[in-house]
Design a protein around this motif. Structure first.
Motif, PDB file in Angstrom:
ATOM      1  N   GLY A 192       0.851  -1.188   0.000  1.00 29.92           N
ATOM      2  CA  GLY A 192       0.000   0.000   0.000  1.00 29.92           C
ATOM      3  C   GLY A 192       0.885   1.236   0.000  1.00 29.92           C
ATOM      4  N   THR A 193       0.518   2.247  -0.757  1.00 25.84           N
ATOM      5  CA  THR A 193       1.293   3.490  -0.701  1.00 25.84           C
ATOM      6  C   THR A 193       0.657   4.397   0.347  1.00 25.84           C
ATOM      7  OG1 THR A 193      -0.067   4.594  -2.328  1.00 25.84           O
ATOM      8  CG2 THR A 193       1.793   3.304  -3.170  1.00 25.84           C
ATOM      9  N   CYS A 194       1.397   5.466   0.700  1.00 27.58           N
ATOM     10  CA  CYS A 194       0.857   6.425   1.675  1.00 27.58           C
ATOM     11  C   CYS A 194      -0.445   7.007   1.131  1.00 27.58           C
ATOM     12  CB  CYS A 194       1.851   7.536   1.933  1.00 27.58           C
ATOM     13  SG  CYS A 194       3.350   6.947   2.705  1.00 27.58           S
ATOM     14  N   GLU A 195      -0.491   7.173  -0.183  1.00 28.34           N
ATOM     15  CA  GLU A 195      -1.685   7.746  -0.795  1.00 28.34           C
ATOM     16  C   GLU A 195      -2.882   6.817  -0.619  1.00 28.34           C
ATOM     17  OE1 GLU A 195      -1.300   8.578  -4.966  1.00 28.34           O
ATOM     18  OE2 GLU A 195      -3.174   9.704  -4.986  1.00 28.34           O
ATOM     19  N   GLU A 196      -2.620   5.511  -0.638  1.00 31.01           N
ATOM     20  CA  GLU A 196      -3.742   4.573  -0.556  1.00 31.01           C
ATOM     21  C   GLU A 196      -4.148   4.240   0.869  1.00 31.01           C
ATOM     22  OE1 GLU A 196      -2.510   2.281  -4.675  1.00 31.01           O
ATOM     23  OE2 GLU A 196      -1.829   1.560  -2.740  1.00 31.01           O
ATOM     24  N   VAL A 197      -3.149   4.050   1.757  1.00 37.86           N
ATOM     25  CA  VAL A 197      -3.516   3.577   3.094  1.00 37.86           C
ATOM     26  C   VAL A 197      -3.196   4.575   4.204  1.00 37.86           C
ATOM     27  CG1 VAL A 197      -3.348   1.141   2.464  1.00 37.86           C
ATOM     28  CG2 VAL A 197      -1.362   2.294   3.394  1.00 37.86           C
ATOM     29  N   GLY A 198      -2.546   5.674   3.847  1.00 36.72           N
ATOM     30  CA  GLY A 198      -2.330   6.734   4.825  1.00 36.72           C
ATOM     31  C   GLY A 198      -1.036   6.583   5.624  1.00 36.72           C
ATOM     32  N   VAL A 199      -0.611   7.677   6.203  1.00 34.70           N
ATOM     33  CA  VAL A 199       0.560   7.675   7.082  1.00 34.70           C
ATOM     34  C   VAL A 199       0.514   8.945   7.925  1.00 34.70           C
ATOM     35  CG1 VAL A 199       2.109   8.868   5.444  1.00 34.70           C
ATOM     36  CG2 VAL A 199       3.080   7.349   7.147  1.00 34.70           C
ATOM     37  N   LEU A 200       0.988   8.827   9.153  1.00 38.87           N
ATOM     38  CA  LEU A 200       1.068  10.003  10.016  1.00 38.87           C
ATOM     39  C   LEU A 200       2.404  10.708   9.782  1.00 38.87           C
ATOM     40  CD1 LEU A 200      -1.413  10.005  11.801  1.00 38.87           C
ATOM     41  CD2 LEU A 200       0.062   9.699  13.778  1.00 38.87           C
ATOM     42  N   GLY A 201       2.378  12.035   9.685  1.00 39.88           N
ATOM     43  CA  GLY A 201       3.614  12.775   9.430  1.00 39.88           C
ATOM     44  C   GLY A 201       4.666  12.521  10.501  1.00 39.88           C
ATOM     45  N   THR A 202       4.210  12.374  11.738  1.00 36.18           N
ATOM     46  CA  THR A 202       5.180  12.164  12.817  1.00 36.18           C
ATOM     47  C   THR A 202       5.855  10.795  12.699  1.00 36.18           C
ATOM     48  OG1 THR A 202       3.215  11.594  14.095  1.00 36.18           O
ATOM     49  CG2 THR A 202       4.232  13.731  14.542  1.00 36.18           C
ATOM     50  N   VAL A 203       5.162   9.828  12.099  1.00 35.70           N
ATOM     51  CA  VAL A 203       5.766   8.495  11.948  1.00 35.70           C
ATOM     52  C   VAL A 203       6.906   8.552  10.924  1.00 35.70           C
ATOM     53  CG1 VAL A 203       5.344   6.120  11.185  1.00 35.70           C
ATOM     54  CG2 VAL A 203       3.710   7.255  12.686  1.00 35.70           C
ATOM     55  N   THR A 204       6.656   9.200   9.779  1.00 35.00           N
ATOM     56  CA  THR A 204       7.759   9.338   8.813  1.00 35.00           C
ATOM     57  C   THR A 204       8.868  10.197   9.436  1.00 35.00           C
ATOM     58  OG1 THR A 204       6.568  11.169   7.763  1.00 35.00           O
ATOM     59  CG2 THR A 204       6.421   9.031   6.686  1.00 35.00           C
ATOM     60  N   GLY A 205       8.473  11.162  10.264  1.00 37.36           N
ATOM     61  CA  GLY A 205       9.469  12.000  10.937  1.00 37.36           C
ATOM     62  C   GLY A 205      10.383  11.174  11.832  1.00 37.36           C
TER      63      GLY A 205
END
Ligand SMILES: Nc1ncnc2c1ncn2[C@@H]1O[C@H](COP(=O)(O)OP(=O)(O)OP(=O)(O)O)[C@@H](O)[C@H]1O
Length: 400
Positions: A192-205
Motif C-alpha cells: 500500500g502506498t501512503c496515498e492509498e492507506v495513509g501515514v502520520l507525518g510524525t511516523v515518517t518523521g
C-alpha cells in the motif's frame, strides 16, 4: 574548519566521543538521499543541520499540497517545484556552508551505479519495492552501506544493510543486504502506498530522523559503529500505537544463496539486467492487461453520472475514507470485507457500480464480484474513481 563552524557545531562537537574529528568526518562525507518525501525530508533536514559536507538529493517528483502534512522541507509557496530543488532551498537556508546537489531524476538501473559511485553512504527514503531492490543491489555492487527506512500508517522500520562489520580494519566483512532479508518481493496487492492507506507525518518523521542519526553515527564512528566495536546488524521496528513502540531484532548473517551478495558480481549483474519492475510483479497499470478492464465492465464517470439514479453504487474504500466524503447514493463495503464473501454484496438483477478513490481497488472488487457471479457484466467498476469524479463531474467534491 572555518571559525564560524566551531560555533555552529559546538553542541554536537562537545558530545562524548564526537569532538573535532567527528565533525571533520561529517564535513568530508558525501551522502546520497533517494526520495525527498516523507522520510527524505526529515533525514535531509538533520543531515544538513549536522554539517554533512555534500548531500545529494534524488527525486523526480514535484511538491504537491498533499505532501506538506509530512514532507517538512517543502512549503505551500513551493507547490509545483521539483522536490529536489525545494529540499535544496530549505537545506541551504538552514546551513549555507554545505553543498547540496539536486538530481531531478527517477533512479533506475541505468543511472544508479554511476550516481552512487560518488557518494559514501546511501539513504533509501523511497516508497516502492522495485526501487528498494535496485538501491540495495547497487549498494552491494559498490560496497556502500545503505540506511533504509520505511513508514506507512502508524508503523515504521529502520535497517542498515550491507553494513561494514569491522570498521577499524580493511577486512570486508558485511552484514546482510535487503535481498537477504526479503528474497521474495511482496505481492502487489500487499503493497500500500501512503496515498492509498495513509501515514502520520510524525511516523515518517521518527523514521527519517533515525535514518539521519544512523548516518551521523556511522560517519562519525559512534556507539555500535565505533571502530573498536563489531557492528551488529539489526532491524528496528516502530509502532506509534504499540506497547512497546520500538523493537529491535538482531539479523542473521548474509544468506549464502543471496542473489545479490551471495556471489561475486551478482549484484552488478542484477542491476545491469534491470528487471526490477517485472521482479516486483509488473507495473500496477498491468491490471489493464489482465482482462479485468474491458469496455463492457468498466465505465467512465460520465456514465455513472447518467445512471446513478436508482443504481447500486458500492464504495470499497475504508470506512475512514468513506466518512471523509462519498456520493449520497453509495453504500460502503471496504475492499477487504468484500473479498471475504463477495456474493453477500450483490443485489439480485440490478446493475452495480463499484467505486474507490483512484480506480485500482474497485477493479479488484469488481473482478471478485464478477467471478463470484460467474463473470456477469452486471458489475462494473468506475475508471479513475472519485478522483475522476471530482475532476470531471463535480469540482466541489472533496479530494484528499
Ligand atoms: N526510483 C525513484 N527515484 C527517485 N525518487 C523516487 C523513486 N521512487 C520513489 N521516489 C520518491 O520517493 C518519495 C517518497 O515519498 P513519500 O513516500 O512520502 O510519497 P509521495 O509519492 O511523495 O506521496 P504520496 O504517496 O502521498 O503521493 C517520493 O517523493 C518519490 O518521488
Amino acid at each position: 574548519m572555518p571559525l564560524e563552524d566551531y560555533k555552529r557545531y559546538g553542541r554536537q562537537m562537545i558530545s562524548e566521543n564526537f569532538g573535532l574529528p567527528g565533525q571533520l568526518r561529517l564535513r568530508s562525507a558525501r551522502v546520497l538521499v533517494v526520495g525527498a518525501g516523507g522520510l527524505g525530508c526529515p533525514a535531509l533536514q538533520y543531515l544538513a543541520a549536522a554539517g554533512i559536507g555534500m548531500i545529494g538529493v534524488v527525486d523526480p517528483d514535484q511538491v504537491d499540497i498533499s505532501n506538506l502534512q509530512r514532507q517538512v522541507l517543502h512549503t505551500t509557496a513551493r507547490e509545483g517545484w521539483p522536490k529536489a530543488l525545494s529540499a535544496k532551498a530549505a537545506m541551504e537556508a538552514i546551513n549555507p556552508a554545505i553543498q547540496v546537489i539536486p538530481h531531478i531524476i527517477f533512479l533506475n538501473s541505468s543511472n544508479a551505479l554511476p550516481l552512487f559511485a560518488s557518494y559514501d553512504l546511501i539513504l533509501d527514503c523511497t516508497d516502492n519495492p522495485q526501487t528498494r531492490y535496485l538501491i540495495s543491489d547497487a549498494c552491494v555492487a559498490l560496497g556502500k552501506p545503505l540506511i533504509s527506512g520505511a513508514a506507512i500508517r502508524y508503523d515504521g522500520q529502520l535497517c542498515v544493510y550491507n553494513l561494514p562489520l569491522r570498521l577499524a580494519d580493511s577486512e570486508d566483512e558485511r552484514g546482510p543486504c535487503y535481498r537477504c532479508l526479503w528474497p521474495v518481493p511482496p505481492k502487489q496487492e500487499e503493497v500500500g502506498t501512503c496515498e492509498e492507506v495513509g501515514v502520520l507525518g510524525t511516523v515518517t518523521g521518527v523514521i527519517g530522523v533515525l535514518q539521519a542519526q544512523a548516518a551521523i553515527q556511522l560517519l562519525a564512528g559512534l556507539g555500535p559503529y565505533a571502530p573498536e566495536e563489531k557492528a551488529v546488524p539489526t532491524l528496528l521496528t516502530y509502532s506509534a500505537l504499540g506497547n512497546p513502540m520500538f523493537r529491535s531484532l538482531k539479523l542473521r548473517p548474509r544468506r549464502k544463496d543471496c542473489l545479490a551478495c551471495g556471489r561475486e558480481g551478482g549484484a552488478r549483474e542484477l542491476v545491469e539486467e534491470g528487471d526490477y519492475v517485472a521482479f516486483c510483479g509488473g507495473a500496477r497499470e498491468d491490471l489493464e492487461e489482465t482482462g479485468r478492464r474491458t469496455g463492457e465492465t468498466r465505465v467512465e464517470v460520465q456514465e455513472l453520472q447518467r445512471r446513478r439514479e436508482g443504481a447500486v453504487i458500492l464504495d470499497v474504500r475504508s470506512k475512514e475514507e468513506f466518512s471523509i466524503c462519498h456520493l449520497p447514493e453509495a453504500s460502503n463495503v471496504p475492499l477487504k470485507t468484500l473479498l471475504r464473501d463477495p456474493l453477500a454484496y450483490i443485489p439480485p438483477g440490478r446493475d452495480m457500480y463499484v467505486l474507490c478513490k483512484l480506480g485500482n481497488d474497485s477493479q479488484v472488487a469488481a473482478h471478485a464480484l464478477r467471478t463470484a457471479l460467474g463473470n456477469s457484466a452486471q458489475v462494473k467498476d468506475v475508471v479513475g474513481g472519485l478522483r475522476a469524479w471530482s475532476k470531471e463531474i463535480d469540482i466541489t467534491f472533496p479530494m484528499y
